[in-house]
Scaffold this active site. Structure first.
Site, PDB file in Angstrom:
ATOM      1  N   ASN A   7       0.895  -1.163   0.171  1.00  0.00           N
ATOM      2  CA  ASN A   7       0.141   0.032  -0.189  1.00  0.00           C
ATOM      3  C   ASN A   7       0.920   1.122   0.086  1.00  0.00           C
ATOM      4  O   ASN A   7       1.462   1.567   1.051  1.00  0.00           O
ATOM      5  CB  ASN A   7      -1.116  -0.159   1.438  1.00  0.00           C
ATOM      6  CG  ASN A   7      -1.951   0.829   1.127  1.00  0.00           C
ATOM      7  OD1 ASN A   7      -1.719   1.925   0.330  1.00  0.00           O
ATOM      8  ND2 ASN A   7      -2.822   0.962   2.403  1.00  0.00           N
ATOM      9  N   ARG A  89      -2.407  -2.176  -3.477  1.00  0.00           N
ATOM     10  CA  ARG A  89      -3.808  -1.172  -3.394  1.00  0.00           C
ATOM     11  C   ARG A  89      -3.719  -0.185  -4.099  1.00  0.00           C
ATOM     12  O   ARG A  89      -2.653   0.694  -4.316  1.00  0.00           O
ATOM     13  CB  ARG A  89      -3.791  -0.835  -1.763  1.00  0.00           C
ATOM     14  CG  ARG A  89      -5.049  -0.047  -1.708  1.00  0.00           C
ATOM     15  CD  ARG A  89      -4.947   0.805  -0.190  1.00  0.00           C
ATOM     16  NE  ARG A  89      -6.365   1.518  -0.283  1.00  0.00           N
ATOM     17  CZ  ARG A  89      -6.270   2.763   0.607  1.00  0.00           C
ATOM     18  NH1 ARG A  89      -5.206   3.058   1.060  1.00  0.00           N
ATOM     19  NH2 ARG A  89      -7.234   3.229   0.572  1.00  0.00           N
ATOM     20  N   HIS A 178     -13.114   2.369  -0.234  1.00  0.00           N
ATOM     21  CA  HIS A 178     -13.110   1.274   0.866  1.00  0.00           C
ATOM     22  C   HIS A 178     -13.686   0.175   0.244  1.00  0.00           C
ATOM     23  O   HIS A 178     -14.381  -0.817   0.962  1.00  0.00           O
ATOM     24  CB  HIS A 178     -13.974   1.564   2.192  1.00  0.00           C
ATOM     25  CG  HIS A 178     -13.516   2.759   2.778  1.00  0.00           C
ATOM     26  ND1 HIS A 178     -14.164   3.869   3.542  1.00  0.00           N
ATOM     27  CD2 HIS A 178     -11.992   2.907   3.260  1.00  0.00           C
ATOM     28  CE1 HIS A 178     -13.581   4.729   3.969  1.00  0.00           C
ATOM     29  NE2 HIS A 178     -12.128   4.444   3.993  1.00  0.00           N
ATOM     30  N   ARG A 237     -12.984  14.910   7.692  1.00  0.00           N
ATOM     31  CA  ARG A 237     -13.584  15.317   6.731  1.00  0.00           C
ATOM     32  C   ARG A 237     -15.051  15.690   6.996  1.00  0.00           C
ATOM     33  O   ARG A 237     -15.619  14.863   7.727  1.00  0.00           O
ATOM     34  CB  ARG A 237     -13.787  14.070   5.633  1.00  0.00           C
ATOM     35  CG  ARG A 237     -12.393  13.725   4.957  1.00  0.00           C
ATOM     36  CD  ARG A 237     -12.283  12.881   3.734  1.00  0.00           C
ATOM     37  NE  ARG A 237     -11.113  12.155   3.674  1.00  0.00           N
ATOM     38  CZ  ARG A 237     -10.713  10.897   3.703  1.00  0.00           C
ATOM     39  NH1 ARG A 237     -11.853   9.914   3.837  1.00  0.00           N
ATOM     40  NH2 ARG A 237      -9.738  10.276   3.500  1.00  0.00           N
ATOM     41  N   GLU A 381      -8.355  -5.666   4.904  1.00  0.00           N
ATOM     42  CA  GLU A 381      -8.001  -5.357   3.301  1.00  0.00           C
ATOM     43  C   GLU A 381      -7.006  -6.014   2.766  1.00  0.00           C
ATOM     44  O   GLU A 381      -6.859  -6.303   1.761  1.00  0.00           O
ATOM     45  CB  GLU A 381      -7.976  -3.679   3.313  1.00  0.00           C
ATOM     46  CG  GLU A 381      -9.299  -3.151   3.696  1.00  0.00           C
ATOM     47  CD  GLU A 381      -9.281  -1.435   3.841  1.00  0.00           C
ATOM     48  OE1 GLU A 381      -9.312  -0.866   2.865  1.00  0.00           O
ATOM     49  OE2 GLU A 381      -9.077  -1.210   4.888  1.00  0.00           O
TER      50      GLU A 381
END
Ligand code: AMP
Length: 397
Positions: A7, A89, A178, A237, A381
């Site tokens: 990643n 990823r 996601h 956010r 993940e």
């Protein structure tokens, strides 16, 4: 089989060497401060090693990872050849990618084409891919996209009600993120409930949060949009807001659009609502317990918006059978799960407080007479990336 999961961010790179069949992780770690100086943290079952290693680019970071994986003292494999495949990823797959795929020149070109949609992430993901290709030129590499799982959404979910030309000329639409996590949790939910055809809402609640309405294992709607800014309020956010707020802030404070978006991405969410107290739910819960009104409001707003989306998705799916909670807050936030589920009592959701008293463990937390099964399912993940990688590489053999 050994799959190396990568990643890559702009100045960091996370890795895990794992067996996709068992999920066993033999080593994992993090390269930080790439382009500045360089630091490697490497963990195996019995060791944690920290090293300062110059990493002017991602190539040196990958070299450092390769070196430590085969190191006589700290490594877990004898040679780089023992890595059967690499899974990367990749954040934005745009409309180019609706599934994971083995990386070739065409795929690289496709990821580059999506840079305008993922300007912060895709270039860094490409640096990770290029560095691995150089270090392991004969090892198959696979790209796993954060957006791909949501490509099954119908047009009514992914189109914005703006002129068609922006969709047709510029690919402006809801993509969602996601996806690897939502896919993993949907698969685990199927395995745990023994169901194949069922309707669920997955709440991935972490520092970044998104929710997905899932029918028979396929995403039919999700809260994030063209970018990860949309949906429920997050750590920093804002989540959904009236777009005119951007114009208002720019005019009032003489900000550029980029500066206003920086406020919405980095200074908003529960951090903004708590008067800058924290983006971490543990701090907010502690603040609320001490009577801090801003912390209380930040949490209340979060619970309210998450519950509202569950209600909206229950309508979109004409009812749900399963509700799942995952990621940092979803897996550990006992109070959050309870507060969200209280809003949903109208649809027969009932949780057992004792069962809900759990952190980070696959658990059915609803009561036997709940109309909806409510589960805590820790996300993984990296395992999903490793499994997609293994599946593609084995199929191509
Ligand atoms: P993630 O982005 O999935 O790593 O989630 C990170 C967030 O999980 C942190 O910012 C915390 O707010 C939250 N978190 C972690 N542990 C707990 C906990 N024990 N209780 C509540 N929230 C937690």
């Amino acid at each position: 089989m050994n799959v190396l999961v990568i990643n890559a961010g702009s100045s960091s790179l996370k890795y895990q060497l794992m067996n996709p069949e068992t999920g066993d992780v033999s080593a994992k770690g993090l390269c930080e401060r790439i382009g500045i100086d360089g630091r490697l943290t490497h963990k195996t079952a019995d060791k944690k090693v920290e090293k300062e290693i110059p990493m002017p680019t991602h190539a040196e970071a990958i070299k450092a990872v390769m070196d430590i994986l085969v190191d006589a003292n700290d490594g877990v494999i004898k040679s780089v050849e023992e890595i059967d495949a690499v899974g990367h990823r990749v954040v934005h797959g745009g409309m180019e990618f609706s599934d994971s795929c083995i990386i070739n020149e065409e795929v690289i070109a496709g990821i580059k084409k999506c840079i305008p949609l993922g300007p912060l992430h895709n270039p860094a993901n490409l640096l990770g891919i290029e560095a691995c290709q150089k270090a392991m030129p004969t090892t198959p590499q696979v790209a796993v996209f954060d957006t791909a799982f949501h490509m099954t959404m119908p047009a009514k979910a992914y189109r914005y009600a703006i002129p068609t030309e922006y969709y047709e000329n510029d690919s402006i639409r809801r993509y969602g993120f996601h996806g690897t996590s939502h896919k993993y949790v949907a698969r685990r939910a199927a395995a745990l409930t023994g169901k194949t055809e069922f309707k669920m809402v997955n709440c991935h609640l972490g520092n970044g949060s998104s929710m997905s309405a899932i029918k028979d294992g396929k995403s039919v709607d999700t809260t994030m949009g063209l970018s990860p800014l949309a949906g429920v309020p997050m750590g920093t956010r804002s989540g959904d807001i009236d777009a005119c707020i951007v114009q208002f802030i720019c005019n009032k404070y003489g900000m550029s659009v980029d500066e206003a978006l920086n406020v919405l991405n980095k200074k908003s969410g529960v951090l903004g609502l708590s008067d800058g107290k924290s983006s971490d739910f543990r701090d907010l819960e502690a603040g609320a317990a001490e009577g801090n009104e801003a912390c209380k409001l930040a949490l209340e707003k979060f619970y309210y918006e998450v519950a509202k989306y569950v209600g909206a998705y229950a309508a979109a799916l004409n009812g749900i059978d399963v509700l799942t909670f995952t990621a940092g807050v979803g897996e550990n936030g006992i109070t959050t799960r309870k507060a969200v589920c209280e809003y949903l009592s109208f649809m027969g959701v009932k949780i057992d407080d004792e069962k809900n008293n759990v952190r980070g463990k696959e658990t059915l937390i609803s009561t036997p007479d709940s109309a909806v099964q409510v589960w805590v399912i820790p996300t993984n993940e990296e395992l999903m990336i490793a499994q997609d990688t293994a599946e593609l590489v084995n199929a191509a053999k």
